[in-house]
Every structure is written in C-alpha cells, then in structure tokens.
Design a protein around this motif. Structure first.
Motif, PDB file in Angstrom:
ATOM      1  N   ALA A  20      16.980 -35.173 -38.366  1.00 33.36           N
ATOM      2  CA  ALA A  20      17.077 -36.176 -39.411  1.00 33.36           C
ATOM      3  C   ALA A  20      15.715 -36.504 -40.008  1.00 33.36           C
ATOM      4  O   ALA A  20      15.632 -37.171 -41.019  1.00 33.36           O
ATOM      5  N   VAL A  21      14.649 -36.013 -39.355  1.00 32.57           N
ATOM      6  CA  VAL A  21      13.289 -36.268 -39.817  1.00 32.57           C
ATOM      7  C   VAL A  21      12.514 -34.963 -39.782  1.00 32.57           C
ATOM      8  O   VAL A  21      12.628 -34.185 -38.841  1.00 32.57           O
ATOM      9  N   SER A  22      11.734 -34.737 -40.815  1.00 27.80           N
ATOM     10  CA  SER A  22      10.877 -33.560 -40.880  1.00 27.80           C
ATOM     11  C   SER A  22       9.468 -34.037 -41.222  1.00 27.80           C
ATOM     12  O   SER A  22       9.291 -34.830 -42.144  1.00 27.80           O
ATOM     13  N   LEU A  23       8.476 -33.556 -40.460  1.00 28.85           N
ATOM     14  CA  LEU A  23       7.092 -33.951 -40.691  1.00 28.85           C
ATOM     15  C   LEU A  23       6.229 -32.731 -40.945  1.00 28.85           C
ATOM     16  O   LEU A  23       6.503 -31.662 -40.428  1.00 28.85           O
ATOM     17  N   GLU A  24       5.182 -32.917 -41.746  1.00 31.77           N
ATOM     18  CA  GLU A  24       4.227 -31.856 -42.055  1.00 31.77           C
ATOM     19  C   GLU A  24       2.826 -32.424 -42.086  1.00 31.77           C
ATOM     20  O   GLU A  24       2.621 -33.567 -42.501  1.00 31.77           O
ATOM     21  N   ILE A  25       1.861 -31.615 -41.703  1.00 29.77           N
ATOM     22  CA  ILE A  25       0.455 -31.945 -41.867  1.00 29.77           C
ATOM     23  C   ILE A  25       0.044 -31.406 -43.236  1.00 29.77           C
ATOM     24  O   ILE A  25       0.206 -30.221 -43.511  1.00 29.77           O
ATOM     25  N   GLN A  26      -0.466 -32.286 -44.106  1.00 30.69           N
ATOM     26  CA  GLN A  26      -0.826 -31.901 -45.476  1.00 30.69           C
ATOM     27  C   GLN A  26      -2.184 -32.467 -45.855  1.00 30.69           C
ATOM     28  O   GLN A  26      -2.695 -33.377 -45.205  1.00 30.69           O
ATOM     29  N   ASN A  27      -2.729 -31.952 -46.956  1.00 31.05           N
ATOM     30  CA  ASN A  27      -3.953 -32.466 -47.574  1.00 31.05           C
ATOM     31  C   ASN A  27      -5.104 -32.602 -46.584  1.00 31.05           C
ATOM     32  O   ASN A  27      -5.811 -33.616 -46.577  1.00 31.05           O
ATOM     33  N   VAL A  28      -5.287 -31.579 -45.758  1.00 22.89           N
ATOM     34  CA  VAL A  28      -6.348 -31.615 -44.757  1.00 22.89           C
ATOM     35  C   VAL A  28      -7.697 -31.384 -45.438  1.00 22.89           C
ATOM     36  O   VAL A  28      -7.871 -30.428 -46.188  1.00 22.89           O
ATOM     37  N   ASP A  29      -8.644 -32.275 -45.176  1.00 23.56           N
ATOM     38  CA  ASP A  29     -10.018 -32.136 -45.653  1.00 23.56           C
ATOM     39  C   ASP A  29     -10.909 -32.247 -44.418  1.00 23.56           C
ATOM     40  O   ASP A  29     -11.244 -33.361 -43.978  1.00 23.56           O
ATOM     41  N   THR A  30     -11.256 -31.105 -43.836  1.00 26.37           N
ATOM     42  CA  THR A  30     -12.033 -31.127 -42.599  1.00 26.37           C
ATOM     43  C   THR A  30     -13.444 -31.673 -42.823  1.00 26.37           C
ATOM     44  O   THR A  30     -14.020 -32.253 -41.909  1.00 26.37           O
TER      45      THR A  30
END
Length: 165
Positions: A20-30
């Motif tokens: 019911a939930v989906s997560l993503e890691i986005q917009n990474v600025d190391t």
C-alpha cells in the motif's frame, strides 16, 4: 516441477500488489549532503521508521503534525495528536547527511511490525511497503559510460590494448 515456478511468481506478484506504500530515494546531492524520500501511498500513513544505510543521517524534515527523531542511521516519525499523511504521493521527508561511503544509499530491511524499518497506519498497524532501489553513485569511465569499465592503457588511449612490441 514447472508449475511450482508459476505459483511462486504468482505469489510474488500478489504480495507486491498488496504493498500500500511505495518509497524511493530521490534527488540525491552527495556534495550538499541531501536527499528526498518520495512516497506513494494508497492509504493514510500514521508513522514510519526506517534505516538509511551508506550515510550518516544528520537531520530530517517532518510532515505536518508529526514529530521526527533521527539517529545516525534511522529516521522515526509519528504524530502525538493522531495526524496522518493522507493517501497520495510526494516527498515524505528531506534528509540531510554526511559521511557518504561513496557506493550506495539503501533503505534497511523491512522488518514488518516488529522492527526498525516499517510503515504504520493511524492506529499503529503495519502497512506493507515497497522500499525501492538503492541509490548508487557510478562514476563515468574514460569512454563516458556511467558505471563502465573502460580504462586508459599505457599510451593514454581509452580502452586501448597497451604498447605494441
């Protein structure tokens, strides 16, 4: 025996469809030490806790009506007033970090209702989640291919075979 494979594939597809939930890691600025955790949820979310491996967490934003607490590896957020995040999609939290290990940033293992990486509804019940892929920082090789393996030979030629005898 082949029908077993079909049953396993059907079960995997069914369990994935139940998320019911989906997560993503986005917009990474190391360089800046920031990233967004993006969420798509089919039902209201009342709290979340997850690990982010490969970095040292230094802070995280909080959804409206929520309290957030961070450690070096974990983000925990919940409401003291019973607030929930309505069904929809958007940035769940913006994370600040340092000490990126240079390889990847991944969510910790989903531990269900009994552990440190889980999503819950407004009454604290576990919600199945798809935790998305790791963020991987791949370097460009000398041919300009992301994650490629081409290197310079002794003559300085990209992908060359070296000095001829």
């Amino acid at each position: 025996m082949k029908w077993y494979k079909h049953i396993v594939l059907l079960l995997v597809a069914t369990v994935t469809a139940w998320s019911a939930v989906s997560l993503e890691i986005q917009n990474v600025d190391t360089g800046a030490g920031t990233l967004d955790v993006y969420m798509i949820n089919d039902e209201p979310v009342g709290g979340f806790q997850f690990e982010l491996l490969g970095i040292n967490i230094t802070g995280a934003s909080t959804p409206d009506g929520f309290f957030v607490s961070t450690s070096s590896t974990t983000i925990l957020a919940f409401s003291l007033t019973g607030a929930t995040i309505p069904a929809g999609e958007g940035i769940l939290t913006q994370v600040s970090f340092d000490s990126f290990n240079g390889e990847s940033i991944c969510f910790g293992e989903d531990t269900g209702s009994s552990g440190g990486t889980a999503i819950s509804d407004g009454t604290g019940n576990y919600i199945a989640a798809d935790w998305g892929d790791c963020y991987c920082e791949l370097a460009l090789d000398c041919a300009g291919e992301c994650g490629g393996t081409a290197g310079l030979d002794e003559c300085g030629e990209c992908g060359g075979s070296g000095i001829s005898d």
